[in-house]
Design an enzyme around this catalytic site. Structure first.
Site, mmCIF file in Angstrom:
data_model
loop_
_atom_site.group_PDB
_atom_site.id
_atom_site.type_symbol
_atom_site.label_atom_id
_atom_site.label_comp_id
_atom_site.label_asym_id
_atom_site.label_seq_id
_atom_site.Cartn_x
_atom_site.Cartn_y
_atom_site.Cartn_z
ATOM 1 N N GLN A 44 -14.436 70.053 61.830
ATOM 2 C CA GLN A 44 -13.853 70.081 60.490
ATOM 3 C C GLN A 44 -14.084 71.415 59.796
ATOM 4 O OE1 GLN A 44 -11.749 67.839 59.089
ATOM 5 N NE2 GLN A 44 -11.872 66.962 61.144
ATOM 6 N N GLU A 45 -15.216 72.024 60.052
ATOM 7 C CA GLU A 45 -15.533 73.290 59.396
ATOM 8 C C GLU A 45 -14.708 74.450 59.952
ATOM 9 O OE1 GLU A 45 -17.429 73.967 56.808
ATOM 10 O OE2 GLU A 45 -18.011 71.873 56.537
ATOM 11 N N SER A 46 -14.529 74.507 61.268
ATOM 12 C CA SER A 46 -13.938 75.709 61.863
ATOM 13 C C SER A 46 -12.936 75.447 62.977
ATOM 14 C CB SER A 46 -15.057 76.584 62.435
ATOM 15 O OG SER A 46 -15.703 75.907 63.519
ATOM 16 N N TYR A 139 -13.224 64.818 53.566
ATOM 17 C CA TYR A 139 -14.111 65.443 54.558
ATOM 18 C C TYR A 139 -14.999 64.387 55.222
ATOM 19 C CZ TYR A 139 -17.642 68.700 56.403
ATOM 20 O OH TYR A 139 -18.504 69.397 57.220
#
Length: 204
Positions: A44-46, A139
């Site tokens: 999810q972050e990158s 998220y």
């Protein structure tokens, strides 16, 4: 060492997403962190791209809001001892250290830890749970639950990663990692073959 360290202590030239996941799993288990949770957060972050950086000014490459696999902010990176968040190993170790701290703070509650990673511990403490922010709610759902993709398919990365790493579901005994299934999942997720140029000039 579960599988041997796929990222050598020298250059990581030639490393791929499978190598990232193996290294992430090794470092997660050292810290007692569920690797399925860590992998879902990193995606999810990158989206597993170590070169991603949110620039303050596109003309200044040395200034950023967040960078690397775990999208560490400059102040967070410094506090965690991460000198270069675009470095694969540093970003993974720093991100996991932060996740470990959040899990400890919230009594090993992954939902609150994930919410705090996105919105900050202050927001979670203020609201006594997941803050009522759409970004944070989305998220948490994408990391720990199910969501629909643009084609209407139901996706649950957390469950996929549980299977990939052989992490038992509640009431199950820990299963050995299915290397074939792991490879198939990685292949399914890879839309195409790509190379990334890392800060030291090596390819990934």
């Amino acid at each position: 060492d579960l599988y041997g360290n796929p990222l050598s202590s020298g250059s990581i030239s030639g490393a791929n997403r499978e190598d990232l996941l193996r290294y992430l799993e090794e470092e997660s288990r050292k810290r007692g962190i569920n690797p399925a949770l860590a992998a879902s957060m990193m995606e999810q972050e990158s989206n597993f791209d170590p070169s991603i950086a949110s620039r303050v000014n596109e003309d200044r490459e040395d200034e950023y809001r967040a960078a690397g696999l775990f999208q560490l902010a400059p102040e967070t990176a410094r506090e965690l001892g991460v000198s270069n968040p675009l470095d694969v190993r540093e970003s993974i170790r720093g991100g996991l250290t932060y996740i470990d701290r959040l899990l400890t703070k919230y009594g090993d509650d992954p939902i609150l830890a994930v919410a705090a990673y996105n919105a900050g511990p202050g927001a979670v403490d203020k609201h006594g749970g997941i803050p009522p922010y759409q970004e944070t709610e989305d998220y948490v759902r994408r990391v720990t639950g199910s969501f629909e993709d643009s084609q209407g398919n139901t996706i649950n990365r957390y469950e996929e990663n549980m299977r990939r790493f052989g992490v038992p579901f509640p009431g199950e005994e820990e299963a050995p990692v299915d290397e074939v299934a792991r490879a198939e999942l990685v292949e399914e997720e890879a839309e195409d073959t790509y190379e990334l140029i890392l800060p030291d000039g090596s390819f990934m």
